[in-house]
Design a protein around this motif. Structure first.
Motif, PDB file in Angstrom:
ATOM      1  N   PRO A 153      25.054   3.234 -18.052  1.00  0.00           N
ATOM      2  CA  PRO A 153      25.461   3.813 -19.315  1.00  0.00           C
ATOM      3  C   PRO A 153      25.049   2.996 -20.579  1.00  0.00           C
ATOM      4  CG  PRO A 153      27.299   4.494 -17.863  1.00  0.00           C
ATOM      5  CD  PRO A 153      26.253   3.427 -17.110  1.00  0.00           C
ATOM      6  N   LEU A 154      24.850   1.758 -20.171  1.00  0.00           N
ATOM      7  CA  LEU A 154      24.466   0.539 -21.203  1.00  0.00           C
ATOM      8  C   LEU A 154      22.935   0.371 -21.251  1.00  0.00           C
ATOM      9  CD1 LEU A 154      27.350  -1.923 -20.985  1.00  0.00           C
ATOM     10  CD2 LEU A 154      27.339   0.091 -22.265  1.00  0.00           C
ATOM     11  N   GLU A 155      22.401   0.800 -20.187  1.00  0.00           N
ATOM     12  CA  GLU A 155      20.915   0.254 -20.050  1.00  0.00           C
ATOM     13  C   GLU A 155      20.208   1.824 -19.778  1.00  0.00           C
ATOM     14  OE1 GLU A 155      19.990  -3.715 -17.993  1.00  0.00           O
ATOM     15  OE2 GLU A 155      21.462  -2.549 -16.944  1.00  0.00           O
ATOM     16  N   ARG A 156      19.625   2.398 -20.817  1.00  0.00           N
ATOM     17  CA  ARG A 156      19.383   3.902 -20.711  1.00  0.00           C
ATOM     18  C   ARG A 156      17.833   3.985 -21.330  1.00  0.00           C
ATOM     19  NH1 ARG A 156      24.195   7.730 -22.425  1.00  0.00           N
ATOM     20  NH2 ARG A 156      22.787   9.166 -21.335  1.00  0.00           N
ATOM     21  N   ASP A 157      17.096   2.860 -21.136  1.00  0.00           N
ATOM     22  CA  ASP A 157      15.727   2.774 -21.775  1.00  0.00           C
ATOM     23  C   ASP A 157      14.709   3.908 -20.855  1.00  0.00           C
ATOM     24  OD1 ASP A 157      15.346   0.553 -23.923  1.00  0.00           O
ATOM     25  OD2 ASP A 157      16.749  -0.315 -22.468  1.00  0.00           O
ATOM     26  N   VAL A 158      15.022   3.744 -19.775  1.00  0.00           N
ATOM     27  CA  VAL A 158      14.124   4.615 -18.680  1.00  0.00           C
ATOM     28  C   VAL A 158      14.232   6.280 -19.054  1.00  0.00           C
ATOM     29  CG1 VAL A 158      14.517   2.795 -16.882  1.00  0.00           C
ATOM     30  CG2 VAL A 158      16.065   4.767 -17.016  1.00  0.00           C
ATOM     31  N   GLU A 159      15.461   6.583 -19.737  1.00  0.00           N
ATOM     32  CA  GLU A 159      15.570   7.925 -20.092  1.00  0.00           C
ATOM     33  C   GLU A 159      14.359   8.512 -20.975  1.00  0.00           C
ATOM     34  OE1 GLU A 159      20.393   8.822 -19.816  1.00  0.00           O
ATOM     35  OE2 GLU A 159      19.336   8.256 -21.732  1.00  0.00           O
ATOM     36  N   LYS A 160      13.704   7.484 -21.582  1.00  0.00           N
ATOM     37  CA  LYS A 160      12.851   7.912 -22.711  1.00  0.00           C
ATOM     38  C   LYS A 160      11.345   8.368 -22.085  1.00  0.00           C
ATOM     39  CE  LYS A 160      14.597   4.174 -25.722  1.00  0.00           C
ATOM     40  NZ  LYS A 160      14.301   2.963 -26.553  1.00  0.00           N
ATOM     41  N   GLU A 161      10.966   7.530 -21.212  1.00  0.00           N
ATOM     42  CA  GLU A 161       9.550   7.973 -20.567  1.00  0.00           C
ATOM     43  C   GLU A 161       9.313   7.837 -19.224  1.00  0.00           C
ATOM     44  OE1 GLU A 161       6.828   5.603 -22.793  1.00  0.00           O
ATOM     45  OE2 GLU A 161       6.850   6.884 -24.434  1.00  0.00           O
ATOM     46  N   THR A 162      10.320   6.898 -18.597  1.00  0.00           N
ATOM     47  CA  THR A 162      10.026   6.389 -17.236  1.00  0.00           C
ATOM     48  C   THR A 162      10.808   7.408 -16.150  1.00  0.00           C
ATOM     49  OG1 THR A 162      10.410   4.103 -17.959  1.00  0.00           O
ATOM     50  CG2 THR A 162      10.529   4.625 -15.649  1.00  0.00           C
ATOM     51  N   LEU A 163      11.932   8.028 -16.428  1.00  0.00           N
ATOM     52  CA  LEU A 163      12.448   9.074 -15.403  1.00  0.00           C
ATOM     53  C   LEU A 163      11.733  10.417 -15.857  1.00  0.00           C
ATOM     54  CD1 LEU A 163      16.437   8.443 -15.603  1.00  0.00           C
ATOM     55  CD2 LEU A 163      14.710   8.072 -13.603  1.00  0.00           C
ATOM     56  N   PRO A 164      11.306  10.805 -16.892  1.00  0.00           N
ATOM     57  CA  PRO A 164      10.725  12.128 -17.063  1.00  0.00           C
ATOM     58  C   PRO A 164       9.350  11.949 -16.181  1.00  0.00           C
ATOM     59  CG  PRO A 164      11.594  11.569 -19.274  1.00  0.00           C
ATOM     60  CD  PRO A 164      11.986  10.271 -18.298  1.00  0.00           C
ATOM     61  N   LEU A 165       8.545  10.724 -16.400  1.00  0.00           N
ATOM     62  CA  LEU A 165       7.132  10.611 -15.722  1.00  0.00           C
ATOM     63  C   LEU A 165       7.335  10.709 -14.216  1.00  0.00           C
ATOM     64  CD1 LEU A 165       4.135  10.268 -15.859  1.00  0.00           C
ATOM     65  CD2 LEU A 165       4.681   7.796 -16.072  1.00  0.00           C
ATOM     66  N   ALA A 166       8.456   9.904 -13.708  1.00  0.00           N
ATOM     67  CA  ALA A 166       8.950  10.080 -12.328  1.00  0.00           C
ATOM     68  C   ALA A 166       9.036  11.229 -11.725  1.00  0.00           C
ATOM     69  CB  ALA A 166      10.108   9.056 -12.122  1.00  0.00           C
ATOM     70  N   ALA A 167       9.769  12.114 -12.628  1.00  0.00           N
ATOM     71  CA  ALA A 167       9.969  13.446 -12.218  1.00  0.00           C
ATOM     72  C   ALA A 167       8.834  14.368 -12.143  1.00  0.00           C
ATOM     73  CB  ALA A 167      11.125  14.221 -13.202  1.00  0.00           C
ATOM     74  N   ASP A 168       7.866  14.342 -13.220  1.00  0.00           N
ATOM     75  CA  ASP A 168       6.533  14.814 -13.060  1.00  0.00           C
ATOM     76  C   ASP A 168       5.707  14.895 -12.002  1.00  0.00           C
ATOM     77  OD1 ASP A 168       7.546  16.228 -15.740  1.00  0.00           O
ATOM     78  OD2 ASP A 168       6.310  14.781 -16.884  1.00  0.00           O
ATOM     79  N   LEU A 169       5.912  13.338 -11.913  1.00  0.00           N
ATOM     80  CA  LEU A 169       5.036  12.853 -10.478  1.00  0.00           C
ATOM     81  C   LEU A 169       5.657  13.147  -9.183  1.00  0.00           C
ATOM     82  CD1 LEU A 169       3.688   9.617 -12.173  1.00  0.00           C
ATOM     83  CD2 LEU A 169       2.379  11.678 -11.901  1.00  0.00           C
ATOM     84  N   GLY A 170       6.853  13.503  -9.341  1.00  0.00           N
ATOM     85  CA  GLY A 170       7.667  13.511  -7.669  1.00  0.00           C
ATOM     86  C   GLY A 170       7.704  12.465  -7.205  1.00  0.00           C
ATOM     87  N   LEU A 171       7.971  11.131  -8.063  1.00  0.00           N
ATOM     88  CA  LEU A 171       8.321   9.879  -7.476  1.00  0.00           C
ATOM     89  C   LEU A 171       9.827   9.625  -7.060  1.00  0.00           C
ATOM     90  CD1 LEU A 171       6.315   7.582  -9.376  1.00  0.00           C
ATOM     91  CD2 LEU A 171       5.440   8.631  -7.508  1.00  0.00           C
ATOM     92  N   GLY A 172      10.163   9.088  -6.008  1.00  0.00           N
ATOM     93  CA  GLY A 172      11.667   8.663  -5.725  1.00  0.00           C
ATOM     94  C   GLY A 172      11.946   7.651  -6.673  1.00  0.00           C
ATOM     95  N   VAL A 173      13.406   7.479  -7.278  1.00  0.00           N
ATOM     96  CA  VAL A 173      13.845   6.764  -8.155  1.00  0.00           C
ATOM     97  C   VAL A 173      15.247   5.833  -7.345  1.00  0.00           C
ATOM     98  CG1 VAL A 173      14.963   6.114 -10.261  1.00  0.00           C
ATOM     99  CG2 VAL A 173      13.062   7.788  -9.880  1.00  0.00           C
ATOM    100  N   VAL A 174      14.996   4.653  -7.098  1.00  0.00           N
ATOM    101  CA  VAL A 174      15.894   3.725  -6.615  1.00  0.00           C
ATOM    102  C   VAL A 174      16.566   2.992  -7.871  1.00  0.00           C
ATOM    103  CG1 VAL A 174      16.541   2.010  -5.325  1.00  0.00           C
ATOM    104  CG2 VAL A 174      15.017   3.455  -4.521  1.00  0.00           C
ATOM    105  N   VAL A 175      17.871   3.088  -7.938  1.00  0.00           N
ATOM    106  CA  VAL A 175      18.474   2.526  -9.099  1.00  0.00           C
ATOM    107  C   VAL A 175      19.342   1.344  -9.066  1.00  0.00           C
ATOM    108  CG1 VAL A 175      20.269   3.031 -11.222  1.00  0.00           C
ATOM    109  CG2 VAL A 175      18.814   5.025 -10.270  1.00  0.00           C
TER     110      VAL A 175
END
Length: 271
Positions: free
Chosen positions: A164-186
């Protein structure tokens, strides 16, 4: 515990796993025995995804030794981390030796020399020694380069910080990962401990109990994993009982938008 697929990597993993940074960088017999107890408890709780790195000192060796004959019951994610291509090959081979000759997810740590390491990892993947290749970074300033790697089509997963304090990945990284079908380890689900210094009151957590949340760490983990773009969260711990608590957050029901907003507001009010 619910099982999700780690993107196009094809790996089936529990949504709560475990990191080994600092907590498994130990040398004494007593500390290694405690690490074994943590792994025992993780497996008992259904959490069988373990993340490590040569950057973490003794962590790879200690993790490998705790598994003994249970190697086939777990999923190992580790990394290569060096600017030298030759040293990278040495690191990779050492990791493979420590983990029984096979690693489920081999990641390029912090994108260091990623082009050369990708070639090495792809060669080993063709030989069946690696199931999937990934890339990691912890700094928002590097997410542009991470996107470049993601778009090559040569990796199956990424590892990024998200809480909740580090949300930069919400801007472009997570959407791109979803579009490309990539797994996401947090990584850093507790913001390197910042979100653990103070905790909400029992009454503040009460609205979340219907989601199986009884503690603040569980709320934070479920906040992450309720985003369907995120597949695995890897909190680190040296306490076996905490591993059981963490693993419990990896089962539905998941938070909706209102609950995620509520947890985020609680988090920002505590720091």
């Amino acid at each position: 515990m619910e099982i999700r697929a780690l993107g196009k990597s094809g790996l089936n993993v529990p949504v709560v796993g475990m990191g080994t940074w600092q907590t498994f960088d130990v040398r004494s017999q007593a500390a290694e025995k405690n690490s074994r107890n943590v792994v025992d408890q993780a497996l008992k709780a259904g959490a069988n995804f373990f993340d490590s790195s040569p950057m973490y000192g003794e962590a790879e060796r200690v993790l490998g030794s705790t598994l003994e004959r249970r190697r086939n019951a777990v999923l190992i994610a580790t990394k290569v981390w060096t600017s030298s291509t030759q040293e990278g090959r040495v690191q990779i081979n050492r990791s493979l030796d420590l983990f029984g000759g096979h690693v489920e997810l081999f990641q390029i740590h912090n994108l260091v020399n990623w082009r050369d390491h990708l070639d090495t990892l792809e060669s080993l993947k063709q030989k069946g020694k690696i199931a999937a290749i990934g890339a990691t970074h912890y700094q928002a300033s590097a997410f542009g380069e991470l996107k470049t790697v993601m778009k090559t089509g040569r990796i199956a997963a990424i590892q990024i910080p998200y809480n909740p304090l580090e949300r930069d990945v919400e801007k472009e990284t997570l959407p791109l990962a979803a579009d490309l079908g990539l797994g996401v380890v947090v990584m850093r689900p507790f913001c390197q401990g910042r979100l653990a210094r103070r905790v909400p009151s029992e009454s503040e957590l009460k609205p979340l109990t219907e989601f199986g949340v009884n503690t603040w760490p569980q709320a934070l983990l479920k906040w992450i994993l309720s985003d369907p773009r995120c597949h695995v969260a890897i909190p680190a711990t040296s306490k076996p009982e905490r591993m059981t608590e963490n693993a419990a957050a990896g089962s539905p029901p998941w938070f909706g938008p209102e609950e995620r907003t509520y947890v985020a507001k609680l988090a920002t009010s505590l720091v």
